[in-house]
Design a protein around this motif. Structure first.
Motif, PDB file in Angstrom:
ATOM      1  N   ASN A  22       0.826  -1.208   0.000  1.00 16.37           N
ATOM      2  CA  ASN A  22       0.000   0.000   0.000  1.00 16.37           C
ATOM      3  C   ASN A  22       0.852   1.246   0.000  1.00 16.37           C
ATOM      4  O   ASN A  22       0.525   2.240  -0.665  1.00 16.37           O
ATOM      5  N   GLN A  23       1.958   1.217   0.756  1.00 14.85           N
ATOM      6  CA  GLN A  23       2.839   2.368   0.800  1.00 14.85           C
ATOM      7  C   GLN A  23       3.485   2.598  -0.568  1.00 14.85           C
ATOM      8  O   GLN A  23       3.646   3.728  -1.019  1.00 14.85           O
ATOM      9  N   GLN A  24       3.864   1.508  -1.233  1.00 18.69           N
ATOM     10  CA  GLN A  24       4.442   1.631  -2.561  1.00 18.69           C
ATOM     11  C   GLN A  24       3.417   2.205  -3.543  1.00 18.69           C
ATOM     12  O   GLN A  24       3.748   3.033  -4.395  1.00 18.69           O
ATOM     13  N   TYR A  25       2.157   1.777  -3.405  1.00 18.21           N
ATOM     14  CA  TYR A  25       1.091   2.319  -4.240  1.00 18.21           C
ATOM     15  C   TYR A  25       0.994   3.834  -4.062  1.00 18.21           C
ATOM     16  O   TYR A  25       0.921   4.590  -5.042  1.00 18.21           O
ATOM     17  N   LEU A  26       0.995   4.296  -2.805  1.00 22.44           N
ATOM     18  CA  LEU A  26       0.889   5.727  -2.545  1.00 22.44           C
ATOM     19  C   LEU A  26       2.101   6.479  -3.077  1.00 22.44           C
ATOM     20  O   LEU A  26       1.980   7.586  -3.608  1.00 22.44           O
ATOM     21  N   HIS A  27       3.270   5.878  -2.943  1.00 19.26           N
ATOM     22  CA  HIS A  27       4.491   6.495  -3.442  1.00 19.26           C
ATOM     23  C   HIS A  27       4.450   6.650  -4.964  1.00 19.26           C
ATOM     24  O   HIS A  27       4.738   7.714  -5.517  1.00 19.26           O
ATOM     25  N   LEU A  28       4.059   5.587  -5.661  1.00 24.20           N
ATOM     26  CA  LEU A  28       3.966   5.635  -7.121  1.00 24.20           C
ATOM     27  C   LEU A  28       2.874   6.608  -7.575  1.00 24.20           C
ATOM     28  O   LEU A  28       3.026   7.312  -8.585  1.00 24.20           O
ATOM     29  N   LEU A  29       1.770   6.650  -6.832  1.00 28.15           N
ATOM     30  CA  LEU A  29       0.688   7.560  -7.167  1.00 28.15           C
ATOM     31  C   LEU A  29       1.153   9.007  -7.076  1.00 28.15           C
ATOM     32  O   LEU A  29       0.850   9.828  -7.953  1.00 28.15           O
ATOM     33  N   ARG A  30       1.898   9.344  -6.019  1.00 27.30           N
ATOM     34  CA  ARG A  30       2.402  10.710  -5.867  1.00 27.30           C
ATOM     35  C   ARG A  30       3.310  11.084  -7.030  1.00 27.30           C
ATOM     36  O   ARG A  30       3.229  12.182  -7.578  1.00 27.30           O
ATOM     37  N   GLU A  31       4.191  10.149  -7.426  1.00 23.16           N
ATOM     38  CA  GLU A  31       5.105  10.423  -8.538  1.00 23.16           C
ATOM     39  C   GLU A  31       4.340  10.653  -9.832  1.00 23.16           C
ATOM     40  O   GLU A  31       4.662  11.553 -10.614  1.00 23.16           O
ATOM     41  N   ARG A  32       3.293   9.841 -10.051  1.00 21.51           N
ATOM     42  CA  ARG A  32       2.509   9.972 -11.277  1.00 21.51           C
ATOM     43  C   ARG A  32       1.761  11.298 -11.326  1.00 21.51           C
ATOM     44  O   ARG A  32       1.722  11.970 -12.364  1.00 21.51           O
ATOM     45  N   LEU A  33       1.189  11.703 -10.203  1.00 23.66           N
ATOM     46  CA  LEU A  33       0.426  12.954 -10.164  1.00 23.66           C
ATOM     47  C   LEU A  33       1.310  14.189 -10.301  1.00 23.66           C
ATOM     48  O   LEU A  33       0.828  15.246 -10.706  1.00 23.66           O
TER      49      LEU A  33
END
Length: 340
Positions: free
Chosen positions: A327-338
């Motif tokens: 889940n933390q990796q998901y949030l990290h990747l999401l921030r980078e994408r946004l």
């Protein structure tokens, strides 16, 4: 480079990267590196992965080069880390005694860890066999304020070689300009091999130019790029390299809560990198194998928070294991994408 030139670049960076107010959604830890797909960017992602596995996500922020990464650490909120080239530090250090803008720009900046050597690549057609042959020629130096943009000024000033023009732009643009004859050579600086220079458009009519000038050896390290690293390079080529460093700021003064939090981040990641250095050398970017943690540039201090993280008794408090960080990796990747 003239002092006035760096003065303008420094002021531009200072204004562009002035810190704003922190928001609840702003990442707490950021590292700036030139080019997400470059050696610097990949090294930064290796460091960020250590944080992900420990429940301490770090966002990798792309910069245009060492200058922007340096001032990013100096001025951007929640940007505690930056990948920077040592020749920029050498220049700043040599002029801080006589130029107040340079002196102010380096105030509080600290070396976190020395990293790898970034080889200087100069690619040209037959007839250009040394940097001296580029006198009065046109040189492609990458994006403005990139490592090659800055280092080309420093090196050619040391050698007193005037070039007719320094063309800026992407590597793809540089290759096309070289093929068409618009420029006479390309300079790129990164850990070899540079993926962008393994380009089919660079055939056997091109070659890597040896760099053997004695005057450069006082500021740059002599290295060899092994033969066969690029399709158009059959034999070993002697060149010079720029030491790449991980920089931070002196947060150890406990000035406020932000300093305390940032100091802990620096201590934590210092400890994580040292504890996992063998793992990084085995499964991280190949340049981790070349990292010599003892090669500290002269005239620069190691930060208090770094020394704290190096203490044998210092313990990093990971909030979750690598297996529980999806889940933390998901949030990290999401921030980078946004952020794109």
């Amino acid at each position: 480079m003239k002092v006035a030139a760096l003065h303008v670049l420094a002021l531009t960076s200072l204004c562009a990267l002035a810190p704003g107010l922190a928001s609840g959604q702003e990442p707490e830890r950021q590292i700036m590196a030139a080019g997400i797909g470059s050696t610097q960017g990949l090294i930064a992602h290796d460091i960020a992965k250590l944080g992900d596995a420990c429940g301490m996500p770090m966002t990798v922020v792309e910069s245009k080069g060492a200058l922007e990464s340096f001032f990013g650490v100096r001025n951007r909120h929640n940007t505690q880390f930056g990948v920077v080239d040592a020749d920029l530090l050498n220049y700043l250090n040599s002029y801080k005694g006589e130029n107040s803008d340079v002196r102010d720009s380096v105030q509080g900046m600290r070396v976190m860890l020395p990293l790898y050597d970034a080889e200087v690549h100069v690619i040209a057609r037959a007839g250009i066999n040394s940097l001296q042959d580029l006198r009065g020629k046109r040189l492609g130096v990458g994006e403005k304020d990139s490592t090659a943009y800055l280092t080309s000024q420093l090196m050619f000033d040391i050698l007193r070689i005037p070039v007719a023009e320094r063309l800026t732009g992407s590597t793809d643009r540089m290759i096309e300009a070289l093929r068409s004859g618009e420029i006479d050579a390309i300079m790129r600086i990164a850990g070899a091999p540079i993926a962008a220079l393994n380009d089919r458009r660079l055939d056997n009519s091109f070659h890597l130019v040896p760099i053997t000038d004695e005057l450069l050896k006082a500021s740059y390290k002599s290295v060899t790029i092994p033969g066969g690293m690029y399709p158009y390079q059959k034999t070993d080529v002697q060149t010079v390299a720029v030491k790449t460093l991980l920089m931070t700021y002196e947060y150890g003064t406990a000035k406020n809560a932000y300093y305390n939090t940032s100091c802990k981040a620096v201590s934590d990641f210092t400890s994580l990198i040292i504890d996992h250095i063998d793992e990084l050398r085995q499964s991280g970017h190949p340049k981790w194998k070349d990292v010599d943690l003892t090669e500290i540039p002269k005239g620069w201090e190691i930060g208090m928070c770094v020394r704290k993280g190096l203490d044998p008794n210092y313990k990093v408090s990971c909030t979750q294991s690598a297996n529980g960080s999806d889940n933390q990796q998901y949030l990290h990747l999401l921030r980078e994408r946004l952020q794109r």
